[in-house]
Design a protein around this motif. Structure first.
Motif, short mmCIF file in Angstrom:
data_model
loop_
_atom_site.label_atom_id
_atom_site.label_comp_id
_atom_site.label_asym_id
_atom_site.label_seq_id
_atom_site.Cartn_x
_atom_site.Cartn_y
_atom_site.Cartn_z
N THR A 86 0.78 -1.16 -0.03
CA THR A 86 -0.09 -0.12 0.00
C THR A 86 0.78 1.28 0.20
O THR A 86 0.69 2.11 -0.82
CB THR A 86 -1.12 -0.12 1.20
OG1 THR A 86 -1.96 -1.18 1.04
CG2 THR A 86 -1.69 1.26 1.28
N VAL A 87 1.96 1.33 0.82
CA VAL A 87 2.79 2.36 0.82
C VAL A 87 3.53 2.67 -0.67
O VAL A 87 3.61 3.70 -0.97
CB VAL A 87 4.00 2.15 2.01
CG1 VAL A 87 5.04 3.15 1.69
CG2 VAL A 87 3.20 2.25 3.37
N ASP A 101 2.56 1.47 -3.32
CA ASP A 101 1.30 2.31 -4.38
C ASP A 101 1.29 3.54 -4.23
O ASP A 101 1.25 4.41 -5.06
CB ASP A 101 -0.01 1.40 -4.15
CG ASP A 101 0.10 -0.02 -4.58
OD1 ASP A 101 1.12 -0.53 -5.17
OD2 ASP A 101 -0.87 -0.83 -4.24
N VAL A 102 1.23 4.20 -3.06
CA VAL A 102 0.74 5.55 -2.88
C VAL A 102 2.21 6.38 -3.46
O VAL A 102 1.99 7.59 -4.05
CB VAL A 102 0.68 5.97 -1.14
CG1 VAL A 102 0.68 7.26 -1.08
CG2 VAL A 102 -0.71 5.37 -0.92
N GLU A 107 2.26 6.50 -7.03
CA GLU A 107 1.15 7.59 -7.60
C GLU A 107 1.58 8.94 -7.43
O GLU A 107 1.10 9.73 -8.01
CB GLU A 107 -0.25 7.29 -6.81
CG GLU A 107 -0.95 6.01 -6.99
CD GLU A 107 -2.31 5.66 -6.21
OE1 GLU A 107 -2.50 6.78 -5.52
OE2 GLU A 107 -2.59 4.59 -6.35
N PHE A 131 -6.21 1.02 6.41
CA PHE A 131 -5.43 1.13 5.35
C PHE A 131 -5.71 2.71 5.05
O PHE A 131 -4.88 3.28 4.09
CB PHE A 131 -6.09 0.32 3.96
CG PHE A 131 -5.34 -0.96 4.15
CD1 PHE A 131 -4.08 -1.33 3.78
CD2 PHE A 131 -6.20 -2.02 4.81
CE1 PHE A 131 -3.49 -2.45 3.78
CE2 PHE A 131 -5.60 -3.27 4.78
CZ PHE A 131 -4.08 -3.59 4.46
N ALA A 132 -6.75 3.34 5.35
CA ALA A 132 -6.96 4.98 5.05
C ALA A 132 -5.76 5.57 5.89
O ALA A 132 -5.08 6.68 5.24
CB ALA A 132 -8.30 5.35 5.56
N THR A 140 -2.52 4.94 3.90
CA THR A 140 -2.39 5.72 2.67
C THR A 140 -1.93 7.29 3.25
O THR A 140 -1.03 7.74 2.68
CB THR A 140 -3.90 5.55 2.12
OG1 THR A 140 -3.97 4.31 1.42
CG2 THR A 140 -3.79 6.63 0.78
N ALA A 170 1.46 7.43 4.11
CA ALA A 170 2.71 7.24 2.66
C ALA A 170 2.44 8.76 2.08
O ALA A 170 3.42 9.10 1.29
CB ALA A 170 1.97 6.20 2.10
N GLU A 171 1.34 9.23 1.89
CA GLU A 171 1.28 10.34 1.22
C GLU A 171 2.05 11.68 2.00
O GLU A 171 2.82 12.39 1.23
CB GLU A 171 -0.09 11.07 1.25
CG GLU A 171 -1.18 10.11 0.17
CD GLU A 171 -2.68 10.37 0.38
OE1 GLU A 171 -3.09 11.07 1.27
OE2 GLU A 171 -3.31 10.14 -0.53
#
Length: 170
Positions: free
Chosen positions: A22-23, A25-26, A29, A148-149, A152, A155-156
């Protein structure tokens, strides 16, 4: 040179690996070249300008591969932007926003000069070994406490910090 971030993780049953993906992927992106790899499979940090290292927590200690990675690469990690994440609380405490790291992880973060450490709830898999884990599973109190929110959002924030002046060679 492309800025490359490594997201390495120590995970026994896959829960922390999912957080690491998940990290990754962020970060992708956000435009960062990112590799997500098991900590045991990273022989060299030369290709990476920054690192996120995650470890599952077991009885207050990071999973073995994450600990070994931090020791094996300690000098290189201390010279790169570094963030640490832990996955572990396996009960209702995982919903608190101010999860504190075990002392061993706090010392590691300090020793390596990590920019931040964050702890997220974990997932207790029915395959988990150990007396305490089996007792939790049998009691029906196990489950998935990952948010996961929150992962995310964290990670942002890492992606925002990884500006060209922060990344070596950037």
């Amino acid at each position: 040179m492309a800025r490359t971030v490594l997201v390495a993780y120590g995970s026994t049953y896959g829960s922390t690996a999912e957080l690491a993906r998940t990290v990754g992927d962020v970060l992708r992106e956000a435009g960062l070249d990112t590799e997500v790899r098991p900590a045991a499979d990273v022989p060299d940090l030369a290709p990476y300008e920054a690192v996120v290292l995650g470890g599952a927590l077991y009885a207050g200690r990071w999973q073995r591969d994450a600990r070994r990675f931090s020791r094996r690469h300690r000098w290189e990690l201390a010279r790169r932007p570094l963030w640490l994440l832990s996955s572990g609380p396996l009960d209702a405490s995982a919903t608190r926003r101010d999860l504190s790291a075990p002392a061993a992880v706090r010392r590691l973060a300090h020793r390596l000069g990590a920019r931040a450490h964050v702890a997220f709830g974990g997932r207790l898999d029915e395959r988990a070994k150990g007396r305490a884990a089996r007792m939790i599973v049998r009691s029906g109190e196990g489950g998935d406490f990952r948010d996961f929110a929150a992962v995310t959002a964290w990670a942002e924030s890492v992606a925002r910090e990884l500006t060209p002046q922060d990344v070596h060679g950037g």
